[in-house]
Design an enzyme around this catalytic site. Sequence first.
Site, PDB file in Angstrom:
ATOM      1  N   GLY A  11       7.079   4.916   1.560  1.00 49.48           N
ATOM      2  CA  GLY A  11       7.814   3.776   1.008  1.00 49.48           C
ATOM      3  C   GLY A  11       7.796   3.823  -0.511  1.00 49.48           C
ATOM      4  CG  LEU A  12      11.232   2.131  -2.616  1.00 54.35           C
ATOM      5  CD1 LEU A  12      12.064   0.873  -2.861  1.00 54.35           C
ATOM      6  CD2 LEU A  12      11.762   3.300  -3.440  1.00 54.35           C
ATOM      7  CB  SER A  13       6.225   2.920  -6.685  1.00 52.89           C
ATOM      8  OG  SER A  13       5.164   2.429  -7.461  1.00 52.89           O
ATOM      9  N   GLY A  14       4.988   0.272  -4.950  1.00 53.38           N
ATOM     10  CA  GLY A  14       4.890  -1.189  -4.925  1.00 53.38           C
ATOM     11  C   GLY A  14       5.279  -1.809  -3.593  1.00 53.38           C
ATOM     12  N   GLY A  16       3.647  -1.491  -0.779  1.00 54.70           N
ATOM     13  CA  GLY A  16       2.446  -1.996  -0.114  1.00 54.70           C
ATOM     14  C   GLY A  16       1.616  -0.941   0.609  1.00 54.70           C
ATOM     15  CE  LYS A  17       3.615   4.547  -1.044  1.00 59.14           C
ATOM     16  NZ  LYS A  17       4.384   3.617  -1.892  1.00 59.14           N
ATOM     17  CB  THR A  18      -2.317   1.389  -2.262  1.00 59.07           C
ATOM     18  OG1 THR A  18      -1.685   2.579  -2.735  1.00 59.07           O
ATOM     19  CG2 THR A  18      -3.784   1.412  -2.649  1.00 59.07           C
ATOM     20  CB  SER A  85       6.033  11.074   1.539  1.00 62.72           C
ATOM     21  OG  SER A  85       5.643   9.877   2.156  1.00 62.72           O
TER      22      SER A  85
HETATM   23  P1  ADP Z   1       2.203   1.044  -3.056  1.00 63.73           P
HETATM   24  O1  ADP Z   1       0.873   1.630  -2.665  1.00 63.73           O
HETATM   25  O2  ADP Z   1       3.222   1.143  -1.960  1.00 63.73           O
HETATM   26  O3  ADP Z   1       2.708   1.551  -4.360  1.00 63.73           O
HETATM   27  P2  ADP Z   1       0.674  -1.351  -3.555  1.00 63.73           P
HETATM   28  O4  ADP Z   1      -0.090  -1.507  -2.282  1.00 63.73           O
HETATM   29  O5  ADP Z   1      -0.024  -0.741  -4.723  1.00 63.73           O
HETATM   30  O6  ADP Z   1       2.016  -0.536  -3.241  1.00 63.73           O
HETATM   31  O7  ADP Z   1       1.265  -2.760  -4.024  1.00 63.73           O
HETATM   32  C1  ADP Z   1       1.905  -3.649  -3.129  1.00 63.73           C
HETATM   33  C2  ADP Z   1       1.927  -5.053  -3.721  1.00 63.73           C
HETATM   34  O8  ADP Z   1       2.669  -5.915  -2.846  1.00 63.73           O
HETATM   35  C3  ADP Z   1       0.550  -5.663  -3.873  1.00 63.73           C
HETATM   36  O9  ADP Z   1       0.514  -6.368  -5.085  1.00 63.73           O
HETATM   37  C4  ADP Z   1       0.453  -6.618  -2.654  1.00 63.73           C
HETATM   38  O10 ADP Z   1      -0.391  -7.702  -2.897  1.00 63.73           O
HETATM   39  C5  ADP Z   1       1.911  -7.069  -2.485  1.00 63.73           C
HETATM   40  N1  ADP Z   1       2.277  -7.475  -1.113  1.00 63.73           N
HETATM   41  C6  ADP Z   1       2.966  -8.577  -0.748  1.00 63.73           C
HETATM   42  N2  ADP Z   1       3.162  -8.659   0.573  1.00 63.73           N
HETATM   43  C7  ADP Z   1       2.555  -7.583   1.090  1.00 63.73           C
HETATM   44  C8  ADP Z   1       2.401  -7.086   2.427  1.00 63.73           C
HETATM   45  N3  ADP Z   1       2.909  -7.702   3.491  1.00 63.73           N
HETATM   46  N4  ADP Z   1       1.737  -5.937   2.569  1.00 63.73           N
HETATM   47  C9  ADP Z   1       1.216  -5.282   1.509  1.00 63.73           C
HETATM   48  N5  ADP Z   1       1.337  -5.673   0.239  1.00 63.73           N
HETATM   49  C10 ADP Z   1       2.001  -6.826   0.018  1.00 63.73           C
END
Ligand code: ADP
Length: 175
Positions: A11-14, A16-18, A85
Site C-alpha cells: 500500500g501507499l506510504s502512510g 497503515g502498513k507499519t 511494494s
Molecule cells: P505505512 O507503514 O503504510 O507507511 P504508517 O503505519 O506509518 O503507514 O502510518 C499510518 C497512519 O495512519 C498512522 O498515523 C495511523 O495512526 C493512521 N491510521 C488511521 N487509521 C488507521 C487504520 N485503520 N490502520 C492503520 N493506521 C491507521
Amino acid sequence: MEKGFILWFTGLSGAGKTTISKIVAEKLEKRGCKVEILDGDIVRENLSKGLTFSKEDRDINIRRIGFVAHLLSRNGVVGITAAISPYKAVRNEIREMYENFIEVYINAPLEVCEQRDVKGLYAKARAGEIQNFTGIDDPYEPPDNPEITCCTDKENLDESVAHVISSLEKLGYLT
Ligand code: ADP
C-alpha cells in the site's frame, strides 16, 4: 505450534502498513506464533542499503524481502513484510515462487495518506525535494485479488487488525 506463512502488506506510504503489521504481530505472538517483521524502511537501512527508488532497484529490494520472508516461513515463522511494494508483477512473482503467500492490501486514498503525511515525505515530494515518490511521481499498482483488504480511511486501527486476524482464521492459517 502454528505454521509459517508470508503476510505481505502492500500500500501507499502512510496507508497503515507499519501500524497494522506491528499490532498483528503482537496478536500472533500471543497465539503462539513466531513472527518477524520485515519493515520497508528498516530493510532499506540494512539488507538493501544503497539501493535507489528506480523500478529496477525497487524490484531487487522486493525480491530480497520475498526471499527472506520465504526462509522464515518455511521454518515455521510468520514473515510479515511491510514495504510499499508498488509493482504488481514482482509481487505476483513472489506469490508464484513461494508457498503460503497472503497479500494484504492496505488501501487508503492518496489524499488521505497525503493528509496524514506521517513522515513529512509527501510535502517534500510535492515541493520537488524528493523524486520518484510513490503516488506522486511514481506509480502504485494495487493488487487485483488480494487475500485481505483493509480500508484504513473507513476503519479504525482495531477494526483493521481484527479483519486481518479473522481473515487468517478463515483462510486456515490460524486455528
Ligand atoms: P505505512 O507503514 O503504510 O507507511 P504508517 O503505519 O506509518 O503507514 O502510518 C499510518 C497512519 O495512519 C498512522 O498515523 C495511523 O495512526 C493512521 N491510521 C488511521 N487509521 C488507521 C487504520 N485503520 N490502520 C492503520 N493506521 C491507521
